[in-house]
Design an enzyme around this catalytic site. Structure first.
Site, PDB file in Angstrom:
ATOM      1  N   HIS A 195       0.858  -1.191   0.000  1.00  0.00           N
ATOM      2  CA  HIS A 195       0.000   0.000   0.000  1.00  0.00           C
ATOM      3  C   HIS A 195       0.895   1.242   0.000  1.00  0.00           C
ATOM      4  O   HIS A 195       1.983   1.226   0.562  1.00  0.00           O
ATOM      5  CB  HIS A 195      -0.898  -0.011   1.240  1.00  0.00           C
ATOM      6  CG  HIS A 195      -1.962   1.038   1.198  1.00  0.00           C
ATOM      7  ND1 HIS A 195      -1.721   2.342   1.526  1.00  0.00           N
ATOM      8  CD2 HIS A 195      -3.262   0.979   0.820  1.00  0.00           C
ATOM      9  CE1 HIS A 195      -2.833   3.051   1.378  1.00  0.00           C
ATOM     10  NE2 HIS A 195      -3.789   2.237   0.950  1.00  0.00           N
TER      11      HIS A 195
ATOM     12  N   GLU B  93      -3.867   2.598  -7.223  1.00  0.00           N
ATOM     13  CA  GLU B  93      -4.285   3.731  -6.388  1.00  0.00           C
ATOM     14  C   GLU B  93      -3.323   4.903  -6.530  1.00  0.00           C
ATOM     15  O   GLU B  93      -2.272   4.915  -5.886  1.00  0.00           O
ATOM     16  CB  GLU B  93      -4.277   3.332  -4.906  1.00  0.00           C
ATOM     17  CG  GLU B  93      -5.381   2.432  -4.454  1.00  0.00           C
ATOM     18  CD  GLU B  93      -5.577   2.581  -2.936  1.00  0.00           C
ATOM     19  OE1 GLU B  93      -6.727   2.781  -2.523  1.00  0.00           O
ATOM     20  OE2 GLU B  93      -4.577   2.505  -2.193  1.00  0.00           O
TER      21      GLU B  93
END
Lengths: 232, 232, 232, 232
Positions: D98, D146
């Site tokens: 992430h 993302e």
């Protein structure tokens, strides 16, 4: 440095932080490397420490690479390496993501961009086959595949694990047909270089095999013979 | 550089990775800094980027610092900074643990040892009062206290948060009576320097206040006036 | 847990990421540790993995520590450990800066603050004597001195390098008279624990010596005997 | 979870380290998420903090993901996350890389391997189009694209930068035809989800849009409507 530069394999010598290649000894070693390259008409380059780039670049004509650049633009950073500084010192390229200076995936891409923006050629290193393909996606000039477990081992990747080289070449080519491919780790003889070229590499990245050798020029001379054999 | 060197405050100029202080401009800026220091008989030093240490050191007589050294000895490391390389390039000291290049606690101590073993003076930076005392325990030559939130702000630590400087001085002295104490962050005027010395600092660490100034020598000249005022 | 709590030495068992102390086995091991502690009236605590804190805390009454907390407050962070989460799961303390999870100096102080704000006790680890004093300055509840080269070695710091313990105790006391001092690395017998207490420690931090033992409760029982001997 | 699972888009809710989703509130939120998913027959999953995995997994039937696993096997590591521990706590998958917990390229591949070996599904995140393709090469179950600049912005990647999603889908597919593709960053409405699916995503990764909402179930309900609209 297109894919088909088989006429000019590239030998890139990483000086690491070896004392044998620090300060004046970096300049002296670079000179000897240049001389062997000239004798054999083989393209060679050196990657000295940051502090030695300027002095090396002022004494030789061969490409001088940094060992790393940070993924940053000039500004308020302390103790980091901007590509512009490497360029200003006379550097013409840089290693990125060497297994001894690994980067976040997100930073590999940024470092390649920063290096290119400053006019540096890029050699992005990868430790595994899929990492080699992954870094090829970032669009560098060269990818160097180096299994860390063989680095400094004296057991050449091109002979110990030829399938790593050939599989990397295949996988890299499937995502990037143009990038030049180097291989490294454990390369110490002309036969190792010959094997690497046979497997599809366009050059080798070598460190201790040359720098820590008693007579670095003899090792390089042997490397050049390996290249010659390949072109026969 | 003992504790009582109040006769010679030290102005250390960190060039960071500012383009205004990269390559030839690093050499030129260092020359100007040297000249102002000589005119006022004030001790000045510069901390250029790694690639510029050799060329700066060959053009000026003032101390040249690295901005960082890694906590390692020479060997198989790529893209890292050994103190020996800084020394071989003509460097005489190094910053350690700058807030833009923070280190693990365990590595601060090692970096100080590596730097000292190579003959470099050490300025260990700290962001807080207790961190300043903590790094003083590692036995560096100098500690620089710099609250990160004021770095580059133009609001001088010595005027905005004088208690940070005075408390740091007190706490550092309680664990290390001999270390020289610099303060930094936001220093842009002679009055800021004067305030720092009044609070017990033996010098200042400054970056953008000088490097990004339209006329760096004018700022330095003002700094020197602040020092003079302190000694009146 | 004041300085003079010699009446209650503290045995803290770090479960690391050993499979022998993961999941249900973490709960089972914690129960056995609790039982031995109760039998001997010795204060014991466990530091299981994050995922096991809740289930361990719901099965035992002894203190349950996290092995690390990040120097952050709740918010947009992914994959990190907030002290609030440890507390909500039933944890009552945390290790900080273990040599296998070292922190930036600046982050040690922040982690101690974050842990305290969430109501956690703090054990800050240090690898060297001056690092032990440095972390004591951040005001934790306990400092644990652990020379990394002895961790997991079976050679107890308290017997192999007693001067590290006694010098740490002296240096820590000079900057922080109240912090409780643990020592660790290589502790496997009651004699090792006895030696640690004799050198001025108020407890031990142990991992493989207990977790990897064939009969962990026998080792703990021996530890408790070492404590008893000390109090005779 | 093959490429053509358009019949079951996947909504994965990352709890980050939000207090609103810590401890009991993590369990409560997971329950509500599960209920909405069941009502609409939409596949949902949650990624709570490590300390909450066990309690969440014991209260819901939906997939529970960790937010990160370290690239290590069980052993002498402190404060790190082994996949085995996540699995033992009832976790069935994990986020990897992430942008708030970025990994070295070399560690992404290792983390995927460690997670798979322990029986966890893997969602590897990527911040850019070429990073998305790069991580797809490591063979995860899902890739989540993302752009960090849109995370938490309320401006949905699928509407603000639709070309990032569509180009990622194309580039990922060119190297890995089977991996499931999620997109995230700024998703707050059913229209955002609908747009993501239209662009070729098989699901979304969302955090603040749900967790920080006044009524998370209303947002999820809207998401489910977006999915329904797509399937009309």
């Amino acid at each position: 440095m297109g894919r088909n530069d088989f006429s000019e394999p590239f030998l890139l010598i990483n000086f690491k932080t070896y004392l044998e290649a620090t300060g004046k000894r970096a300049v002296e070693l670079s000179r000897r490397i240049e001389q062997v390259g000239e004798s054999f008409n083989v393209r060679v380059g050196v990657a000295p420490q940051f502090c030695d780039i300027a002095s090396v670049a002022s004494h030789v004509q061969i490409p001088v690479f940094a060992q790393h650049v940070d993924p940053i633009v000039p500004g308020a950073h302390t103790g980091q390496i901007i590509a512009e500084s490497v360029r200003a010192a006379g550097g013409s390229g840089t290693l990125i993501n060497h297994s001894e200076r690994p980067l976040l995936l997100v930073d590999i891409e940024k470092s390649v961009e920063c290096a290119r923006a400053a006019g540096l050629s890029t050699v992005v290193c990868a430790a595994t086959i899929s990492a080699a393909a992954a870094v090829a996606l970032t669009g560098p000039d060269m990818v160097a595949i180096e299994p860390p477990e063989l680095i400094g081992s004296g057991r050449a990747v091109s002979k110990e694990r030829p399938e790593v080289v050939s599989d990397s070449v295949r996988k890299i080519r499937s995502v990037n047909p143009d990038v030049k491919i180097l291989c490294g780790a454990g390369i110490t003889t002309g036969e190792d270089v010959y094997a690497a070229l046979k497997l599809g590499a366009q050059g080798v990245l070598v460190a201790s095999g040359v720098v820590k050798a008693q007579k670095p020029e003899d090792v390089l001379l042997d490397f050049c013979k390996g290249i010659r054999k390949y072109h026969l």
